[in-house]
Design a protein around this motif. Sequence first.
Motif, mmCIF file in Angstrom:
data_model
loop_
_atom_site.group_PDB
_atom_site.id
_atom_site.type_symbol
_atom_site.label_atom_id
_atom_site.label_comp_id
_atom_site.label_asym_id
_atom_site.label_seq_id
_atom_site.Cartn_x
_atom_site.Cartn_y
_atom_site.Cartn_z
ATOM 1 N N HIS A 65 0.842 -1.202 0.000
ATOM 2 C CA HIS A 65 0.000 0.000 0.000
ATOM 3 C C HIS A 65 0.878 1.253 0.000
ATOM 4 N N ALA A 66 1.922 1.242 0.823
ATOM 5 C CA ALA A 66 2.826 2.391 0.902
ATOM 6 C C ALA A 66 3.533 2.624 -0.429
ATOM 7 N N LEU A 67 3.989 1.569 -1.085
ATOM 8 C CA LEU A 67 4.666 1.710 -2.376
ATOM 9 C C LEU A 67 3.729 2.267 -3.449
ATOM 10 N N LYS A 68 2.492 1.780 -3.465
ATOM 11 C CA LYS A 68 1.513 2.294 -4.430
ATOM 12 C C LYS A 68 1.234 3.772 -4.177
ATOM 13 N N LYS A 69 1.098 4.117 -2.902
ATOM 14 C CA LYS A 69 0.832 5.512 -2.542
ATOM 15 C C LYS A 69 2.025 6.401 -2.904
ATOM 16 N N MET A 70 3.251 5.887 -2.695
ATOM 17 C CA MET A 70 4.452 6.642 -3.063
ATOM 18 C C MET A 70 4.483 6.915 -4.563
ATOM 19 N N CYS A 71 4.184 5.906 -5.353
ATOM 20 C CA CYS A 71 4.184 6.068 -6.810
ATOM 21 C C CYS A 71 3.116 7.053 -7.261
ATOM 22 N N LYS A 72 1.932 6.934 -6.675
ATOM 23 C CA LYS A 72 0.824 7.816 -7.039
ATOM 24 C C LYS A 72 1.133 9.272 -6.696
ATOM 25 N N GLU A 73 1.580 9.514 -5.469
ATOM 26 C CA GLU A 73 1.899 10.879 -5.045
ATOM 27 C C GLU A 73 3.087 11.433 -5.819
ATOM 28 N N GLY A 74 4.115 10.608 -6.023
ATOM 29 C CA GLY A 74 5.277 11.044 -6.783
ATOM 30 C C GLY A 74 4.906 11.438 -8.200
ATOM 31 N N ALA A 75 4.071 10.624 -8.832
ATOM 32 C CA ALA A 75 3.643 10.928 -10.200
ATOM 33 C C ALA A 75 2.780 12.185 -10.238
ATOM 34 N N TYR A 76 1.901 12.349 -9.257
ATOM 35 C CA TYR A 76 1.032 13.531 -9.231
ATOM 36 C C TYR A 76 1.854 14.803 -9.069
ATOM 37 N N TRP A 77 2.684 14.852 -8.024
ATOM 38 C CA TRP A 77 3.458 16.068 -7.767
ATOM 39 C C TRP A 77 4.513 16.291 -8.835
ATOM 40 N N GLY A 78 5.059 15.225 -9.384
ATOM 41 C CA GLY A 78 5.994 15.367 -10.494
ATOM 42 C C GLY A 78 5.324 15.967 -11.716
ATOM 43 N N THR A 79 4.116 15.534 -11.986
ATOM 44 C CA THR A 79 3.369 16.072 -13.123
ATOM 45 C C THR A 79 3.050 17.545 -12.918
ATOM 46 N N VAL A 80 2.597 17.891 -11.720
ATOM 47 C CA VAL A 80 2.302 19.295 -11.417
ATOM 48 C C VAL A 80 3.556 20.145 -11.605
ATOM 49 N N ALA A 81 4.686 19.671 -11.085
ATOM 50 C CA ALA A 81 5.946 20.418 -11.218
ATOM 51 C C ALA A 81 6.381 20.506 -12.674
ATOM 52 N N GLY A 82 6.236 19.416 -13.404
ATOM 53 C CA GLY A 82 6.600 19.421 -14.818
ATOM 54 C C GLY A 82 5.778 20.418 -15.610
ATOM 55 N N VAL A 83 4.481 20.469 -15.330
ATOM 56 C CA VAL A 83 3.609 21.430 -16.007
ATOM 57 C C VAL A 83 4.047 22.854 -15.657
ATOM 58 N N TYR A 84 4.288 23.102 -14.369
ATOM 59 C CA TYR A 84 4.693 24.442 -13.937
ATOM 60 C C TYR A 84 6.007 24.870 -14.602
ATOM 61 N N VAL A 85 7.012 24.020 -14.547
ATOM 62 C CA VAL A 85 8.314 24.365 -15.119
ATOM 63 C C VAL A 85 8.197 24.587 -16.628
ATOM 64 N N GLY A 86 7.435 23.746 -17.289
ATOM 65 C CA GLY A 86 7.244 23.905 -18.729
ATOM 66 C C GLY A 86 6.529 25.195 -19.083
ATOM 67 N N VAL A 87 5.494 25.530 -18.318
ATOM 68 C CA VAL A 87 4.746 26.761 -18.585
ATOM 69 C C VAL A 87 5.625 27.985 -18.313
ATOM 70 N N VAL A 88 6.373 27.961 -17.216
ATOM 71 C CA VAL A 88 7.262 29.092 -16.912
ATOM 72 C C VAL A 88 8.299 29.262 -18.024
ATOM 73 N N TYR A 89 8.854 28.170 -18.507
ATOM 74 C CA TYR A 89 9.826 28.248 -19.600
ATOM 75 C C TYR A 89 9.171 28.848 -20.852
ATOM 76 N N GLY A 90 7.963 28.397 -21.159
ATOM 77 C CA GLY A 90 7.262 28.943 -22.322
ATOM 78 C C GLY A 90 6.972 30.431 -22.178
ATOM 79 N N VAL A 91 6.539 30.853 -20.995
ATOM 80 C CA VAL A 91 6.263 32.270 -20.747
ATOM 81 C C VAL A 91 7.558 33.075 -20.874
ATOM 82 N N GLU A 92 8.638 32.529 -20.348
ATOM 83 C CA GLU A 92 9.934 33.203 -20.435
ATOM 84 C C GLU A 92 10.356 33.382 -21.894
ATOM 85 N N ARG A 93 10.149 32.367 -22.698
ATOM 86 C CA ARG A 93 10.515 32.453 -24.116
ATOM 87 C C ARG A 93 9.637 33.462 -24.854
ATOM 88 N N VAL A 94 8.345 33.486 -24.540
ATOM 89 C CA VAL A 94 7.433 34.419 -25.206
ATOM 90 C C VAL A 94 7.745 35.857 -24.800
#
Length: 146
Positions: A65-94
């Motif tokens: 259960h702990a391993l599944k929860k770790m993967c789920k939370e890691g993927a969620y927060w990683g995705t949120v961070a990836g979206v944020y970093v990508g959007v900031v980079y795009g805004v910076e370029r524009v």
Amino acid sequence: MPRSGISGTLRSPQIDVVIDTGNPFLNRTVDGFLKIGAVGACKVAAEETFDCLHRGDVSKRKVEHALKKMCKEGAYWGTVAGVYVGVVYGVERVRGRSDWKNAMVGGALSGALVSAASSNHGDKIVKDAITAGAVATAVEFANYLT
């Protein structure tokens, strides 16, 4: 009277994982995903370890259960961070400049995207966008202070 003291500096550890995809946008997005995803997984690992030790109960089912929860939370927060970093980079370029406004716009857009993807509606999406933009801006200002 003799006096003694301790002097030194405190530095945070720096870990850089470089994955070169050949595209700076993808490089930053993957980097944000991996770093923050790892932090999310470690947070869950610490919480689950505490719960097991506190209860004095460790079983195969709880570890799974702990391993599944770790993967789920890691993927969620990683995705949120990836979206944020990508959007900031795009805004910076524009915009053609790197300043706190990129963090504000990137945070707001990321907050709105993640909220909309979570099946929220109308007012909740706007509130999440405002919150994410404010937090990203505050973090950017705090980084200028250090």
